[in-house]
Design a protein around this motif. Structure first.
Motif, PDB file in Angstrom:
ATOM      1  N   THR A   1     -11.492  11.086   0.883  1.00 58.92           N
ATOM      2  CA  THR A   1     -11.388  10.927   2.280  1.00 58.92           C
ATOM      3  C   THR A   1     -10.139  10.525   2.930  1.00 58.92           C
ATOM      4  O   THR A   1      -9.591  11.304   3.843  1.00 58.92           O
ATOM      5  N   ALA A   2      -9.442   9.761   2.387  1.00 60.13           N
ATOM      6  CA  ALA A   2      -7.844   9.550   2.676  1.00 60.13           C
ATOM      7  C   ALA A   2      -7.071  10.735   2.496  1.00 60.13           C
ATOM      8  O   ALA A   2      -6.445  10.891   3.499  1.00 60.13           O
ATOM      9  N   ALA A   3      -7.416  11.571   1.597  1.00 63.45           N
ATOM     10  CA  ALA A   3      -6.515  12.846   1.671  1.00 63.45           C
ATOM     11  C   ALA A   3      -6.951  13.780   2.671  1.00 63.45           C
ATOM     12  O   ALA A   3      -5.980  14.370   3.101  1.00 63.45           O
ATOM     13  N   MET A   4      -8.167  13.921   3.071  1.00 60.05           N
ATOM     14  CA  MET A   4      -8.744  14.573   4.286  1.00 60.05           C
ATOM     15  C   MET A   4      -8.024  14.134   5.426  1.00 60.05           C
ATOM     16  O   MET A   4      -7.525  15.027   6.307  1.00 60.05           O
ATOM     17  N   LEU A   5      -7.820  12.870   5.690  1.00 56.99           N
ATOM     18  CA  LEU A   5      -7.335  12.324   6.874  1.00 56.99           C
ATOM     19  C   LEU A   5      -5.943  12.700   6.824  1.00 56.99           C
ATOM     20  O   LEU A   5      -5.059  12.937   7.773  1.00 56.99           O
ATOM     21  N   ARG A   6      -5.245  12.170   5.800  1.00 60.64           N
ATOM     22  CA  ARG A   6      -3.730  12.781   5.601  1.00 60.64           C
ATOM     23  C   ARG A   6      -3.535  14.507   5.875  1.00 60.64           C
ATOM     24  O   ARG A   6      -2.653  14.669   6.742  1.00 60.64           O
TER      25      ARG A   6
ATOM     26  N   ALA B   1       9.110   8.413  30.171  1.00 60.11           N
ATOM     27  CA  ALA B   1       8.093   7.445  29.505  1.00 60.11           C
ATOM     28  C   ALA B   1       8.438   7.525  28.010  1.00 60.11           C
ATOM     29  O   ALA B   1       8.101   6.607  27.256  1.00 60.11           O
ATOM     30  N   GLY B   2       9.198   8.331  27.360  1.00 56.04           N
ATOM     31  CA  GLY B   2       9.347   8.510  26.014  1.00 56.04           C
ATOM     32  C   GLY B   2       8.453   8.658  25.022  1.00 56.04           C
ATOM     33  O   GLY B   2       8.531   8.261  24.064  1.00 56.04           O
ATOM     34  N   ARG B   3       7.235   8.783  25.463  1.00 55.72           N
ATOM     35  CA  ARG B   3       5.903   9.088  24.681  1.00 55.72           C
ATOM     36  C   ARG B   3       5.120  10.305  25.395  1.00 55.72           C
ATOM     37  O   ARG B   3       5.157  10.342  26.424  1.00 55.72           O
ATOM     38  N   SER B   4       4.148  10.861  24.507  1.00 60.46           N
ATOM     39  CA  SER B   4       3.277  11.844  25.033  1.00 60.46           C
ATOM     40  C   SER B   4       1.753  11.235  25.252  1.00 60.46           C
ATOM     41  O   SER B   4       1.124  11.020  24.455  1.00 60.46           O
ATOM     42  N   ALA B   5       1.610  11.468  26.662  1.00 63.31           N
ATOM     43  CA  ALA B   5       0.173  10.967  27.012  1.00 63.31           C
ATOM     44  C   ALA B   5      -1.017  11.887  26.284  1.00 63.31           C
ATOM     45  O   ALA B   5      -1.895  11.438  25.937  1.00 63.31           O
ATOM     46  N   ARG B   6      -0.576  13.088  26.089  1.00 62.45           N
ATOM     47  CA  ARG B   6      -1.449  13.887  25.174  1.00 62.45           C
ATOM     48  C   ARG B   6      -1.801  13.487  23.785  1.00 62.45           C
ATOM     49  O   ARG B   6      -2.972  13.699  23.160  1.00 62.45           O
ATOM     50  N   SER B   7      -0.567  13.078  23.324  1.00 58.39           N
ATOM     51  CA  SER B   7      -0.762  12.445  21.863  1.00 58.39           C
ATOM     52  C   SER B   7      -1.436  11.290  21.894  1.00 58.39           C
ATOM     53  O   SER B   7      -2.339  11.285  20.929  1.00 58.39           O
ATOM     54  N   TRP B   8      -1.238  10.521  22.755  1.00 60.38           N
ATOM     55  CA  TRP B   8      -2.162   9.297  22.973  1.00 60.38           C
ATOM     56  C   TRP B   8      -3.753   9.647  22.887  1.00 60.38           C
ATOM     57  O   TRP B   8      -4.569   9.176  22.257  1.00 60.38           O
ATOM     58  N   ARG B   9      -3.977  10.567  23.922  1.00 61.57           N
ATOM     59  CA  ARG B   9      -5.396  10.824  23.895  1.00 61.57           C
ATOM     60  C   ARG B   9      -5.978  11.579  22.566  1.00 61.57           C
ATOM     61  O   ARG B   9      -6.868  11.408  22.086  1.00 61.57           O
ATOM     62  N   ASP B  10      -4.811  12.291  21.772  1.00 59.49           N
ATOM     63  CA  ASP B  10      -5.365  13.176  20.630  1.00 59.49           C
ATOM     64  C   ASP B  10      -5.614  12.106  19.669  1.00 59.49           C
ATOM     65  O   ASP B  10      -6.702  11.999  18.943  1.00 59.49           O
ATOM     66  N   TYR B  11      -5.032  10.811  19.607  1.00 59.93           N
ATOM     67  CA  TYR B  11      -4.928   9.673  18.627  1.00 59.93           C
ATOM     68  C   TYR B  11      -6.279   9.158  18.712  1.00 59.93           C
ATOM     69  O   TYR B  11      -7.000   8.768  17.764  1.00 59.93           O
ATOM     70  N   ALA B  12      -6.682   8.771  19.878  1.00 54.07           N
ATOM     71  CA  ALA B  12      -7.890   8.011  20.463  1.00 54.07           C
ATOM     72  C   ALA B  12      -9.272   9.202  19.852  1.00 54.07           C
ATOM     73  O   ALA B  12     -10.169   8.728  19.281  1.00 54.07           O
ATOM     74  N   GLU B  13      -9.039  10.391  20.172  1.00 51.42           N
ATOM     75  CA  GLU B  13     -10.124  11.352  19.965  1.00 51.42           C
ATOM     76  C   GLU B  13     -10.275  11.206  18.400  1.00 51.42           C
ATOM     77  O   GLU B  13     -11.310  11.577  17.898  1.00 51.42           O
ATOM     78  N   PHE B  14      -9.218  11.230  17.728  1.00 49.07           N
ATOM     79  CA  PHE B  14      -9.300  11.481  16.160  1.00 49.07           C
ATOM     80  C   PHE B  14      -9.702  10.326  15.657  1.00 49.07           C
ATOM     81  O   PHE B  14      -9.990  10.238  14.370  1.00 49.07           O
ATOM     82  N   GLY B  15      -9.759   8.910  16.212  1.00 54.87           N
ATOM     83  CA  GLY B  15     -10.157   7.686  15.782  1.00 54.87           C
ATOM     84  C   GLY B  15      -8.939   6.995  15.090  1.00 54.87           C
ATOM     85  O   GLY B  15      -9.063   5.637  14.527  1.00 54.87           O
ATOM     86  N   TRP B  16      -7.821   7.578  15.330  1.00 53.82           N
ATOM     87  CA  TRP B  16      -6.606   6.863  14.530  1.00 53.82           C
ATOM     88  C   TRP B  16      -6.479   5.528  15.181  1.00 53.82           C
ATOM     89  O   TRP B  16      -6.021   4.424  14.626  1.00 53.82           O
ATOM     90  N   LEU B  17      -6.734   5.398  16.467  1.00 48.43           N
ATOM     91  CA  LEU B  17      -6.319   4.017  17.226  1.00 48.43           C
ATOM     92  C   LEU B  17      -7.123   3.031  16.820  1.00 48.43           C
ATOM     93  O   LEU B  17      -7.158   1.698  17.260  1.00 48.43           O
ATOM     94  N   GLY B  18      -8.361   3.316  16.362  1.00 44.98           N
ATOM     95  CA  GLY B  18      -9.387   2.268  15.939  1.00 44.98           C
ATOM     96  C   GLY B  18      -9.371   2.250  14.384  1.00 44.98           C
ATOM     97  O   GLY B  18     -10.519   1.554  14.124  1.00 44.98           O
ATOM     98  N   LEU B  19      -8.717   2.817  13.915  1.00 47.32           N
ATOM     99  CA  LEU B  19      -8.771   2.704  12.145  1.00 47.32           C
ATOM    100  C   LEU B  19      -8.696   1.049  11.739  1.00 47.32           C
ATOM    101  O   LEU B  19      -9.901   0.832  10.863  1.00 47.32           O
TER     102      LEU B  19
END
Length: 118
Positions: free
Chosen positions: A7-12, A36-54
């Motif tokens: 599972t970790a390999a699939m996440l990677r 802003a020096g960051r991407s709002a799209r990336s933050w949304r993607d991270y949230a959608e992927f579940g990365w922000l809640g790991l």
């Protein structure tokens, strides 16, 4: 949540594909040029992927991932030089969590970077 090596390999692999698509040199340069020096799209993607809640507990809507899983993601974050502070906001446990909630979200597991809940 117990993760296994597979599972970790699939996440990677998933994180590497996302980074390859979203973090080319020119894409990174455009984000850095933005005040802003960051991407709002990336933050949304991270949230959608579940990365922000790991590392958030399951009762708070997170995945309560183990170090193997977090390490798989952080390997990609570091090797691809992802600019958003995902690791800082999603992997912290203990007393610093409350302080980072002020910086990384609204304290209820909702990130607020870019001026809008994500």
């Amino acid at each position: 949540m117990n993760m296994n090596v597979e599972t970790a390999a699939m996440l990677r692999d998933s994180a590497q594909r996302h980074a390859a698509d979203q973090y080319s040199f020119l894409q990174r340069k455009a984000v850095l040029a933005d005040p802003a020096g960051r991407s709002a799209r990336s933050w949304r993607d991270y949230a959608e992927f579940g990365w922000l809640g790991l590392r958030l507990p399951a009762e708070r809507g997170g995945l309560d991932a183990d170090p193997l899983t977090v390490g798989a993601l952080m390997e990609v974050v570091g090797s691809r030089l992802l600019m958003e502070p995902d690791g800082e906001c999603s992997t912290v446990r203990g007393p610093r969590r409350a302080l980072l909630a002020l910086r990384c979200g609204d304290g209820n597991g909702v990130t607020t970077h870019g001026g809008e809940a994500q």
